[in-house]
Motif scaffolding. Structure first.
Motif, PDB file in Angstrom:
ATOM      1  N   ASP A  54     -41.407 -16.836 -54.644  1.00  0.00           N
ATOM      2  CA  ASP A  54     -43.068 -16.641 -55.680  1.00  0.00           C
ATOM      3  C   ASP A  54     -44.300 -16.662 -55.346  1.00  0.00           C
ATOM      4  OD1 ASP A  54     -42.682 -19.343 -55.832  1.00  0.00           O
ATOM      5  OD2 ASP A  54     -42.867 -19.510 -58.280  1.00  0.00           O
ATOM      6  N   GLN A  55     -44.393 -17.343 -53.927  1.00  0.00           N
ATOM      7  CA  GLN A  55     -45.676 -17.606 -53.202  1.00  0.00           C
ATOM      8  C   GLN A  55     -46.209 -16.935 -52.355  1.00  0.00           C
ATOM      9  OE1 GLN A  55     -47.566 -20.760 -54.315  1.00  0.00           O
ATOM     10  NE2 GLN A  55     -45.884 -20.156 -55.834  1.00  0.00           N
ATOM     11  N   PRO A  56     -46.834 -16.307 -52.391  1.00  0.00           N
ATOM     12  CA  PRO A  56     -47.842 -14.793 -51.379  1.00  0.00           C
ATOM     13  C   PRO A  56     -48.396 -15.888 -49.822  1.00  0.00           C
ATOM     14  CG  PRO A  56     -49.214 -15.832 -53.097  1.00  0.00           C
ATOM     15  CD  PRO A  56     -48.131 -16.420 -53.678  1.00  0.00           C
ATOM     16  N   ASN A  57     -47.660 -15.622 -49.426  1.00  0.00           N
ATOM     17  CA  ASN A  57     -47.975 -15.994 -47.757  1.00  0.00           C
ATOM     18  C   ASN A  57     -47.266 -14.900 -46.371  1.00  0.00           C
ATOM     19  OD1 ASN A  57     -44.840 -17.353 -46.979  1.00  0.00           O
ATOM     20  ND2 ASN A  57     -44.995 -18.532 -48.696  1.00  0.00           N
ATOM     21  N   LEU A  58     -47.983 -15.870 -45.481  1.00  0.00           N
ATOM     22  CA  LEU A  58     -47.722 -15.196 -44.583  1.00  0.00           C
ATOM     23  C   LEU A  58     -46.673 -15.666 -43.500  1.00  0.00           C
ATOM     24  CD1 LEU A  58     -50.934 -13.074 -43.325  1.00  0.00           C
ATOM     25  CD2 LEU A  58     -49.021 -11.884 -43.639  1.00  0.00           C
ATOM     26  N   HIS A  59     -45.847 -16.688 -43.753  1.00  0.00           N
ATOM     27  CA  HIS A  59     -45.201 -18.107 -42.927  1.00  0.00           C
ATOM     28  C   HIS A  59     -44.265 -17.127 -42.325  1.00  0.00           C
ATOM     29  CE1 HIS A  59     -46.844 -21.407 -45.376  1.00  0.00           C
ATOM     30  NE2 HIS A  59     -47.936 -21.090 -44.810  1.00  0.00           N
TER      31      HIS A  59
ATOM     32  N   LEU B 166     -49.160  -6.922 -59.961  1.00  0.00           N
ATOM     33  CA  LEU B 166     -50.438  -6.161 -59.954  1.00  0.00           C
ATOM     34  C   LEU B 166     -51.986  -7.097 -59.278  1.00  0.00           C
ATOM     35  CD1 LEU B 166     -51.252  -4.975 -63.590  1.00  0.00           C
ATOM     36  CD2 LEU B 166     -51.359  -3.697 -61.536  1.00  0.00           C
ATOM     37  N   GLN B 167     -51.103  -8.174 -59.513  1.00  0.00           N
ATOM     38  CA  GLN B 167     -51.316  -9.970 -58.498  1.00  0.00           C
ATOM     39  C   GLN B 167     -51.712  -9.653 -57.270  1.00  0.00           C
ATOM     40  OE1 GLN B 167     -48.820  -9.962 -60.587  1.00  0.00           O
ATOM     41  NE2 GLN B 167     -47.996 -11.779 -60.766  1.00  0.00           N
ATOM     42  N   PHE B 168     -50.411  -9.157 -56.640  1.00  0.00           N
ATOM     43  CA  PHE B 168     -50.350  -9.353 -55.273  1.00  0.00           C
ATOM     44  C   PHE B 168     -50.435  -7.720 -54.287  1.00  0.00           C
ATOM     45  CE2 PHE B 168     -46.450 -12.734 -56.989  1.00  0.00           C
ATOM     46  CZ  PHE B 168     -47.363 -13.555 -56.914  1.00  0.00           C
TER      47      PHE B 168
ATOM     48  N   ILE C  64     -48.039 -10.551 -47.104  1.00  0.00           N
ATOM     49  CA  ILE C  64     -48.828 -11.870 -47.810  1.00  0.00           C
ATOM     50  C   ILE C  64     -48.515 -12.190 -49.327  1.00  0.00           C
ATOM     51  CG2 ILE C  64     -50.683 -11.862 -48.758  1.00  0.00           C
ATOM     52  CD1 ILE C  64     -52.050 -10.233 -46.999  1.00  0.00           C
ATOM     53  N   GLY C  65     -47.638 -10.977 -49.950  1.00  0.00           N
ATOM     54  CA  GLY C  65     -47.046 -10.806 -51.230  1.00  0.00           C
ATOM     55  C   GLY C  65     -45.381 -11.563 -51.384  1.00  0.00           C
ATOM     56  N   PRO C  66     -45.065 -12.175 -52.143  1.00  0.00           N
ATOM     57  CA  PRO C  66     -43.852 -12.799 -52.378  1.00  0.00           C
ATOM     58  C   PRO C  66     -42.403 -11.984 -51.925  1.00  0.00           C
ATOM     59  CG  PRO C  66     -44.789 -12.990 -54.273  1.00  0.00           C
ATOM     60  CD  PRO C  66     -45.501 -12.141 -53.247  1.00  0.00           C
ATOM     61  N   GLY C  67     -41.854 -12.023 -50.902  1.00  0.00           N
ATOM     62  CA  GLY C  67     -40.944 -11.546 -50.748  1.00  0.00           C
ATOM     63  C   GLY C  67     -41.403  -9.945 -50.265  1.00  0.00           C
ATOM     64  N   GLN C  68     -42.228 -10.237 -49.404  1.00  0.00           N
ATOM     65  CA  GLN C  68     -42.912  -8.200 -48.893  1.00  0.00           C
ATOM     66  C   GLN C  68     -42.432  -9.036 -47.337  1.00  0.00           C
ATOM     67  OE1 GLN C  68     -47.453  -8.195 -49.240  1.00  0.00           O
ATOM     68  NE2 GLN C  68     -46.749  -5.634 -49.258  1.00  0.00           N
ATOM     69  N   PHE C  69     -42.312  -7.953 -46.899  1.00  0.00           N
ATOM     70  CA  PHE C  69     -42.632  -7.384 -45.350  1.00  0.00           C
ATOM     71  C   PHE C  69     -42.538  -6.297 -44.478  1.00  0.00           C
ATOM     72  CE2 PHE C  69     -39.149 -10.644 -46.842  1.00  0.00           C
ATOM     73  CZ  PHE C  69     -38.947 -11.884 -45.875  1.00  0.00           C
ATOM     74  N   GLU C  70     -42.602  -6.233 -43.051  1.00  0.00           N
ATOM     75  CA  GLU C  70     -43.018  -5.098 -42.759  1.00  0.00           C
ATOM     76  C   GLU C  70     -42.054  -4.889 -41.452  1.00  0.00           C
ATOM     77  OE1 GLU C  70     -46.988  -3.127 -41.698  1.00  0.00           O
ATOM     78  OE2 GLU C  70     -46.870  -4.524 -40.042  1.00  0.00           O
ATOM     79  N   ILE C  71     -42.111  -3.932 -41.434  1.00  0.00           N
ATOM     80  CA  ILE C  71     -40.998  -3.267 -40.108  1.00  0.00           C
ATOM     81  C   ILE C  71     -41.962  -2.132 -39.458  1.00  0.00           C
ATOM     82  CG2 ILE C  71     -39.240  -1.888 -39.396  1.00  0.00           C
ATOM     83  CD1 ILE C  71     -37.922  -4.779 -40.465  1.00  0.00           C
ATOM     84  N   ASN C  72     -42.413  -2.283 -37.956  1.00  0.00           N
ATOM     85  CA  ASN C  72     -42.653  -1.256 -37.168  1.00  0.00           C
ATOM     86  C   ASN C  72     -41.701  -0.745 -36.195  1.00  0.00           C
ATOM     87  OD1 ASN C  72     -45.120  -2.651 -38.062  1.00  0.00           O
ATOM     88  ND2 ASN C  72     -45.546  -3.159 -35.992  1.00  0.00           N
TER      89      ASN C  72
END
Length: 448
Positions: free
Chosen positions: A173-178, A258-260, A210-218
């Motif tokens: 539940d914590q937004p981060n890029l770790h 809304l907050q992420f 950045i979002g919690p549980g958020q990922f990106e694929i290129n």
């Protein structure tokens, strides 16, 4: 050289040899809202189709609304007898499905390339744009990037719950890029990547967003625009399936919190001539400036494509890297059109406005139409954000306003097809009106 039917037949027979346990194959295509529709065929019948037997599905399946219903659009759906339309198999897309409980295959189908293509089919719209560019000696190279969220498989009264960290069983539940998040969710992410590669999709970089549980694929850069859009569409399907298998939900919803940060579809496009020269880099990059100007001019009139639903409009001007106006800049992620730093050979634009749940065929078609228009009109763009942080043109942020802006724009009608524009805009208008036909709890809280 083999005939198309001989090539397809060889593909089907090779698939059957390599996957003898597969009895059925899903023949699928993307409709206007970006959902797959189709039929499940016995694999032996697929051989007959590959050999030349007709493949027909209802023409109006393309017109389905976001919830699957049919809207009255002109004479379509209710006054045309619901006719069938021919489809064809897309070579190279017959692949095994690994996320279902039973062995299964899938293969893309399309009306483009048939004797009577469906003018408003998304893949056909893109095919026509690419064909026109090819006749002008313009050859795009394209790479998509897709952001998505992982949620817990179980909803809480219909609302998404944060994905559970597999190591701690706590909510992520914590937004981060770790980068450690990639390790913690490696089992499901690795399966998504391997499954995508089995589908023939060239995926490259995986990023914890950045979002919690958020990922990106290129995805890799591809010199076939249709294939690049195919990859984006198929990735969404396989990723949702793999997530469910691992106890998660994968969603490409534009703004689930809304907050992420919301989830976007970023598209890199460069343009080359037949000799492989980068057209955008010629004449001290003057064509690049013209192309940017064309993109920005048409952008406010293509908003129903880039933000195709009520939730997607919520994402714009959001918490981070989501533009609120039509703008451009060098190495600037606040811009709709970003110019990444690169050498002249790889000079390109990155179009960042579209939401992750937009239709990839239509997004790419709209971007290419803007680039084409810019190269033809040869206008100078507005000031980049690097020089003026307030630079930018307004675009509509309400769906009905966006639909009107799209339907009345002559260049968009010419580049994407007047019949498509009319059908698409009415589909979006009807979807928007249908969405409003429900009283939410908030209305009772505010007005009861």
């Amino acid at each position: 050289m083999k005939s198309p039917s001989a090539t397809l037949l060889a593909e089907v027979r090779t698939f059957r040899q390599n996957h003898p346990d597969v009895r059925y194959v899903d023949l699928i295509a993307l409709d206007i809202p970006g959902h797959f529709y189709g039929k499940r065929y016995p694999v032996e019948m697929l051989e007959k189709v590959a050999a030349g037997s007709p493949l027909k599905l209802p023409q109006n399946a393309v017109l389905l609304g976001a919830q699957g219903g049919l809207f009255k659009i002109g004479d379509y759906c209710f006054n045309d007898g619901d006719p069938d339309a021919n489809r064809r198999l897309v070579p190279g897309t017959l692949k095994p499905v690994s996320w279902e409980s039973q062995p299964l295959g899938q293969m893309l189908i399309t009306s483009d390339g048939t004797a009577a293509p469906i003018e408003f089919e998304p893949r056909e719209v893109l095919a026509k744009v690419l064909e026109r560019l090819q006749h002008k000696g313009i050859h795009p190279v394209v790479a998509f990037e897709l952001e998505f969220y992982l949620f817990d498989k179980k909803l809480d009264n219909g609302l998404p719950q944060f994905a559970r960290d597999p190591l701690s069983d706590d909510a992520d539940d914590q937004p981060n890029l770790h980068i450690e998040r990639l390790s913690r969710f490696s089992e499901v992410l690795d399966d998504m990547a391997q499954t995508a590669k089995q589908q023939g999709i060239d995926i490259t970089v995986i990023t914890a967003e950045i979002g919690p549980g958020q990922f990106e694929i290129n995805f890799g850069h591809c010199d076939d625009g249709l294939r690049a859009a195919d990859w984006a569409a198929l990735f969404c399907r396989s990723t949702r399936g793999v997530a469910l298998k691992h106890g998660y939900r994968a969603s490409f919803m534009a703004k689930p919190y809304l907050q992420f940060p919301g989830s976007g579809m970023h598209v890199h496009v460069s343009l080359y001539d037949a000799a492989g020269n980068n057209l955008l880099a010629a004449h001290q990059q003057q064509p690049l400036r013209h192309a940017v100007a064309g993109c920005l001019e048409l952008l406010p009139h293509c908003m129903p494509i880039f933000a195709p639903n009520h939730n997607a409009l919520r994402r714009l001007g959001g918490t981070v890297n989501a533009a609120a106006r039509a703008s451009w800049g060098f190495e600037d992620r606040d811009a709709c059109v970003r110019i990444p730093e690169s050498d002249p050979r790889n000079l390109r634009i990155e179009h960042r406005l579209a939401s992750a749940d937009a239709n990839p065929y239509l997004v790419l078609a709209a971007i290419l139409a803007g680039l084409e228009h810019g190269l033809e009109a040869k206008r100078e763009p507005i000031t980049p954000l690097n020089e003026d942080r307030n630079s930018g043109n307004d675009f509509p942020v309400e769906m009905l306003d966006a639909v009107r802006a799209m339907q009345q724009q002559p260049v968009v009608r010419d580049k994407l097809g007047a019949e498509f524009v009319d059908v698409y805009c009415e589909n979006k208008r009807q979807d928007h009106l249908a969405f409003q036909q429900e009283i939410h709890a908030r209305e009772y809280r505010w007005f009861l």
